[in-house]
Design a protein around this motif. Structure first.
Motif: not given
Length: 151
Positions: A28-31, A66-71, A94-101, A106-108
Motif C-alpha cells: 500500500g506504500a512505496i517510499v 536492510i535485515d535490521q529494518a525488516c525486523t 543512491v536509491l533506497v526504496a521500501v514497500t509495506s502495507a 515504509a517511511f520509517a
C-alpha cells in the motif's frame, strides 16, 4: 530481485519502483529516497566525486542494514542501489526504496536504512575541488541521526 546493487551505472527510479510494485499486491506504500551529488560541500565547489567501495563487504553490510529494518517494521521489500566510480554534480548516487502495507512503516524503514547506510556501509568518497582532491570525512550530523534509532 536482488535487494542490494552496487554499480557504476545510473538507475531509473520509475523502472525500479515499477519492479517493486509488481512484487506484492498487498503493498500500500512505496517510499523512496534518491541522493544526488551536490556542487558545493563544506564551502568548496565540487567539480566531481569518486566513490570507492570494498566489493562483497559493502553488499553484505547493506544487506544487514536492510535485515535490521525488516525486523523493526513490517516491510514487504527493500532495495538499495548505490553507485560507485566517478560522478558529477546532479548525478544520482543512491536509491533506497521500501514497500509495506502502510506509509508510516515504509517511511520509517527508508529513513532508518539511509541513516545507517551513510555511517555503516564501507564507501569512500573523494571530491575534486578548486583546492585539490580531498577525501570526505564522516559527518557528525550523520552519527547523530543514528541516535534516534538506538532508543
Amino acid at each position: 530481485m536482488a535487494r542490494v546493487r552496487v554499480q557504476p551505472e545510473d538507475f531509473d527510479l520509475s523502472t525500479e519502483v515499477a519492479r517493486l510494485r509488481a512484487d506484492n499486491p498487498k503493498t500500500g506504500a512505496i517510499v523512496t529516497f534518491v541522493g544526488t551529488v551536490r556542487d558545493l560541500n563544506e564551502g568548496s565547489q565540487v567539480a566531481s566525486m569518486e566513490l570507492e567501495h570494498y566489493p562483497g563487504m559493502t553488499e553484505e553490510s547493506i544487506e544487514r542494514i536492510i535485515d535490521q529494518a525488516c525486523t523493526r517494521w513490517p516491510v514487504h521489500d527493500a532495495l538499495v542501489i548505490h553507485r560507485v566510480g566517478p560522478l558529477l554534480p546532479r548525478d544520482q548516487i543512491v536509491l533506497v526504496a521500501v514497500t509495506s502495507a502502510h506509509r508510516g512503516d515504509a517511511f520509517a524503514a527508508c529513513e532508518f536504512i539511509i541513516d545507517y547506510l551513510k555511517t555503516e556501509a564501507p564507501f569512500w568518497k573523494k571530491e575534486q575541488t578548486p583546492e585539490g582532491a580531498r577525501w570526505v570525512d564522516a559527518r557528525v550530523s550523520d552519527d547523530h541521526a543514528l541516535d534516534k534509532w538506538e532508543k
